[in-house]
Structure formats: C-alpha cells, structure tokens
Motif scaffolding. Sequence first.
Motif, short mmCIF file in Angstrom:
data_model
loop_
_atom_site.label_atom_id
_atom_site.label_comp_id
_atom_site.label_asym_id
_atom_site.label_seq_id
_atom_site.Cartn_x
_atom_site.Cartn_y
_atom_site.Cartn_z
N VAL A 6 -1.07 -0.54 15.15
CA VAL A 6 0.13 -0.21 14.36
C VAL A 6 0.67 1.08 14.31
O VAL A 6 -0.28 2.15 13.97
N LEU A 21 1.11 3.97 3.89
CA LEU A 21 -0.23 4.12 4.45
C LEU A 21 -1.14 3.91 3.50
O LEU A 21 -2.19 3.32 3.49
N SER A 23 -0.74 1.30 1.45
CA SER A 23 -0.79 -0.46 1.39
C SER A 23 -1.80 -0.50 2.60
O SER A 23 -2.44 -1.60 2.58
N LEU A 24 -1.74 0.08 3.91
CA LEU A 24 -2.36 -0.22 5.09
C LEU A 24 -3.87 -0.15 4.68
O LEU A 24 -4.64 -0.73 5.14
N GLU A 25 -4.12 0.92 4.05
CA GLU A 25 -5.45 1.35 3.57
C GLU A 25 -6.10 0.28 2.79
O GLU A 25 -7.17 -0.02 2.74
N HIS A 27 -5.57 -2.89 2.47
CA HIS A 27 -5.80 -4.07 3.43
C HIS A 27 -6.19 -3.88 4.72
O HIS A 27 -5.45 -4.04 5.72
N VAL A 34 -4.61 2.14 13.15
CA VAL A 34 -3.59 2.57 12.70
C VAL A 34 -3.25 3.97 13.40
O VAL A 34 -4.04 5.00 13.29
N THR A 54 -7.24 6.64 10.07
CA THR A 54 -5.77 6.67 10.57
C THR A 54 -6.16 7.68 11.48
O THR A 54 -6.48 8.94 11.42
N LEU A 90 4.99 -2.58 5.03
CA LEU A 90 4.52 -3.78 5.32
C LEU A 90 3.87 -4.63 4.23
O LEU A 90 3.19 -4.29 3.30
N PRO A 95 -0.42 -6.92 8.83
CA PRO A 95 -1.15 -6.56 10.30
C PRO A 95 -2.04 -7.95 10.55
O PRO A 95 -2.13 -8.35 11.80
#
Length: 746
Positions: A6, A21, A23-25, A27, A34, A54, A90, A95
């Motif tokens: 990503v 970031l 939200s990515l962290e 999940h 990333v 990241t 996202l 992902p």
Amino acid sequence: MPRLSVIVYGPNAQGHLTELLDSLEAHPLPDAEVIVAAVGDWAQETAGRHAPETLVVPLPEGTGDAAARAAGAARASGRWLHFVHAKDGLPAGAPRLIAERAAELDAAAGTEASGTRDAPAAPVDVLLFDHVTTTWQTTAAPSRDGRHLAAVGRESRTLDGRADLLRLAPLLGNRALRADFWRAHEARFTTEDEPLAAHTVLLLADRIACLNQVAYENRVLRPESLPPRAPAHRLTLIERYESLLPLAENRRTVHAVLYDLMVRDLVRTFAREDLPEPVAREFFRRASLAAVRWRPEGHQRPPGLEGVRHALLEEGAYTRYRAFQAGNRARRAARTAVRSCKRQVGAKVRDHQYRRALSRPVDPELAVFAAYWDRGVACNPAAIAAELAELAPHIRRVWVVSKDNAALLPPGTDHVVPGTRRYWETMASAKYLTNNVNFPGAVVKRPDAIHLQTHHGTPLKRMGLDQMDHPAAAKGLDFAALLGRIDKWDYSVSANSHSTRMWERAYPARYTSLDHGYPRNDVYYRATAADVRAARARLGIAPGRTAVLYAPTHRDYEAGFTPRLDLAALADRLGEDTVLLVRAHYFYGGAASPLTGLRRSGRIIDVSSYDPVEELCLAADALVTDYSSIMFDYANLDRPIVIHADDWETYRTTRGVYFDLMAEHPGQVARSQEELTEIFASGAWRDDSAAKARATFRRRFCEYDDGRAAERVVRRVFLGEPEEALPPVLPLEERTPAPTPEEATA
C-alpha cells in the motif's frame, strides 16, 4: 515478499493523512506493507509516528504526485501495488479484501497447475474494485461503477472484451497493479494527470480482473480550499484524450468507448465551466478538431439533445452552440417557473383544505401514529398501537408513512402519505398524535388534541438544546423551531429517571413526563422460550451456536457509517460455533467479498434491514455495540454486553455525552479490535465482573421497564385513567426476562 504494497503518497492535505494511517494501523494485515511517500515536513512528521511498521520515504515540499508515486513504488517489495493518495481513505479491511483477491489471481497464474486446470491462467495486470466518494459536504456516497464490475464477474478479461471498464471512475486508487506490470510501463504512468494514468493502466494491461466490492474512499476537497487553476488548464483535458486514443488504434470497441468518453467530457466541460471567451473559443476549436480526428468509422451519435451537442461540436459551430445553450437555458427557466407556480398553487390549496379541516371538531376516536420520520410501524409507537387495539379497539389507528415505505406496511394497515389531502385532514381531526420523533412544524396543535412523544432511546449522547455547544451534533439545527415543536407535547415517555431528567433539561416545556417504561421493551419480559427459538430459526441460527449481535451507532462528525471492525478477522478468531449478526450499513455488501464464505456457512448474517430489532435482541446471546441506545434496551434481557469504544474520546468531545460510559458501562469494554477479540476468547464477556457491571447498569437504566409499559401509557393517555390506578412498576428483582437462547433450547 508481501502480497500487497500500500503506497500512500502526497502531502498531509488538510490533515487527512493522520486519519488514513490510523485506520491502516488499526487493521494491520500480515500480507501487506505500508509505504508512505511523504511530501513535506508535515506529512513526514505524521508518517514518522507510525514507523517502524510503516516505511517512510521523505520527499521535499512541492514534490508532485507522479514523482511521489514513483518514489514509493521504488521501495515497494509487494507483488501488487495499491496507490492511495494521502487525502483519501480506506474502509476497514480494504487491504485484506484486495490482498485476498490478489492471492486468488496469483494462484490462478501460478506455475503449479491445480487439479482443476490443465495450465495456469495468463497473469492479471490490473485488479479493479469499487469505491465511495466523500466531499466536504457528504460522506461515502456510492459510485456508479458497481454494475460494470458485477458484469465482469470473477474471471479475468481483456479490455477489448470488456471495454465498458473504461467508464469506471478514472482513479488510481480504485485499482491495484501487478508490480511487474508497473515497472514495465512506469514511464507511461508517471504523469500528474491522474485520470490519464488510470486510463493508460487499462489500455496497456493484458488482462484485467474485477472485485465488485468497495475498497477505496475518494475524498474530493473543496475547490475553494485548493490553489486556483488558470482557465487555460481546461485545455489539458483535450491533451489527455489525444494521448490515450493512439493506444486504442485497431481496437474497435475500445476506441468507440474511449471516443464516447472524450466527447462527453469535452461537451460537459464546455457547458459547465464558466470559461473566459478567448479560452472558451480555443477549447471549442481544439475539442472540435479532436472530435473529428478520432471519430470511429460508422460512429452513431446519441439521440436527443446530446446528439445535437455532439454534432455542433464536430462541426465547430461555436456561435450556433452558444445560441443552442441560451435556448436550452430559457426553456429550463420557463419550465422551472411553471413548476414553481404549480407548487405554490398546490400549497395554497392544501393549506386551505387543512384550515377547513381544523375548523371541524376533533374526532375522539381517531389516533395517528408515526415513527422514525414516517418510515413505518416500529418502536414505541408500534407497541402502544398494538396495546391500544387490545384495550380500546373503538379508537381507530392510522399510521403516517412515506410513499416509499407504504408498500412495506403489514397487510391491512390504515395509513396516510405525508402531503396528501387525506394526510392533512387526518392530522387536523385526530384526537391523539403519537410519534417517536417530532411531527412537522406545520402540524397545528389543537387545544383538545393530545400529542404523545415516546422518544426512541435512552440518551447517552446530548440531545435537544444540549446540542448547542456541539456543532458536529447540531448540524445547523433550528433550535427556535425545535422549541416550537416540543411546546406541542402533552406527554413524554421515559424508561428511567435518568431519561426523565435529561428530557426535561434538553426539551424544556410544560409536558407531563410518563415514568412508565419503554413500550417497545415489554417484549423482553413477555417473550417465551418458543418466541426465542422462533426468532433464531427465522435468522437461520443453528441450535448450539452462540449468536453475537453487533450494532454500532452513527457518528455525527463522520456524516456516514464507517466500519470500525474487520468482521472477517473477528469471525475467524471467534470460531466456527459463533454467529455474528451485523446490524449496520456495512461496506461488505457485494457478492464478492471475503465474507462470502462466512455468509454461506451462516457465520455472519447481515441484519441491517431486519425488523423488528427487538427480535434480533431475543435471538442474540450477547450484544457488541459502541454508543448506541440499544445497550439500554438489551440490558433488560440480562445478557452479556460488550462495549467497543475505539473512538470514545472523539465521540465524547464532538457529540457530547451525559455520563462517562467508560466508568459506568454494562459489561466489558474494549478499546481496540484486539481487546474485543480477547474478551470473547478468554470468556471475560460473561464472567463475574461483567455480570456485576451489568447488574448496576440495569438498576439505573431499566428502572421502569417490566413488561407493562404500553399498558400504563394506553390507560393514562388514551383512557384517561389516573396515575394511581395504573399497574405499579414491578421491582427489578421480581422481574423475569425472556429466557436466553441456551435456556430456550434446554
């Protein structure tokens, strides 16, 4: 080598990178990496807080998007690349969704032929998926791409076989690229014109696959917040298509679709953009040349006015096109004026009819009911109407239901549609008007009519006038108009003394508080073991399985539903014997999703549209929610409740609350998905500490709910019985809730 890289790129525009970031962290996905190509100090500082998980690629201020994408891709090690602009978002689990679909494609193109294939499939270069769009005014509006994606199905295709895929929104974010494909054509993709890059990707791909599922959020920033662009910049639209169309040569279907897109975009831009006269003339001239130069042999113009526009463009008839525009504007203005006049006349007629109806006597045997802004038979009004039919069948019951929801009413339900003549006559004549929200301000409160406000939940969040200090909650609410509506109330129903105090504070008026309990909660004390078994059977929950109802609430500061749990991961951790009942507008809505197999096995059931919600509660062994008032109702069943409060501080600050849920909770509290999973895995969801917290919570918030609330309301309001003659509220320790699913099957 990770499956998916990503690549987040660009500056921290208006602070959105932080949200992305986070939200990515929240999940994480083991099979993804990333990489943040961070442009400028602010983006680098934000990305640095997420290192080392990241990878941060620092880039100087002013680095363009194309260069940022290239810098991020250069550090990527995944088999697939997903480019995500720092301003965008996202959905939770996106992902995972992309990586799992990419894994399927890689397996199909692998060197080991499976037992069902004679040879591996050709590799797919591009994976397309759906997206939603968020603006400065709206959140998560669905795209129109789903039908094109659904038409392709699961098999990979060539663009020549599915040229309509060019009609998808030209975003790099709604497509993932095979890393080898990116590197082979990187020079062609390195452009600041994102739609050009997005279309080029499709035109150069050998094979394309689709995923009919939302996995991207395109955020459109307010134009007035961005640096201004010179009018001549619109000429780049023509240059875009002049670059793309050579790639469609000798590809008849692809050429035809791309040409249609070009002419449509050119015509719309010319019509909608207020370009200075010299720029407009040059745009039209160059657009006309492109339309003639690239017109496919045998091309048919669209019918109607659109075809006229295309013909004038191809002819280069600038003056006639402007005259055509002026004529269309004049016709539209005339039609608008006629419609406006008709509406005004209609409003005057309806007002006259209503005033005449108001002059007639009130009908003492007519009761009007409404719920949730005229959605149908539901909530406290439905429970009161049902009890009224038993205790006072001579009083006619008429429901106010919107035109769209009228078809969903139970057979034989007498109803009126708002705005119709019968609606206004009914509203004027009814003795009793019951609603769980407010009736419109235009409804006149007659002196001998009775307005009953039932509400639709115990308040955790601030309501009414208490929202004045919380603009995210108020959203332009007209407080003067609100006061005018609550002044019409005669009675306000309450489930507990907390609600009574909050209603009297948030809605200050001269109504009488009815501390009788919520009628909709009567079912939790009246339902039998057979009712519980029947509810589970209707939902398809197999005997012996544990059913967990997940019912989150809406966030005012988001203006739309944002999934906060990775349900596929949660279901995996909870195991085969647990069923998730999901009541939310969840983004896993399509047929192709990582939840598909779980749905087929009955481990996840979408109950977002299932009514009544009380039946879901009867069927569930436990409730998972955040700040929804369903927790107060479900507590009547004395079954486990788990609070998932990953954004409590934000919610408390922006929405405002009446008490600290983290201190006065109904069971266990999880601040992350990991904590939530552990609560269920360890059995803490139903341990002694959870039961003790629930008992305290029930004493406070289930104060008046004992199974006879509707009876008390009907006797007090509709039959005029005095307070002292009503059935007394049964003490909590003497109440018997409906049997649990386990007890119901014993």
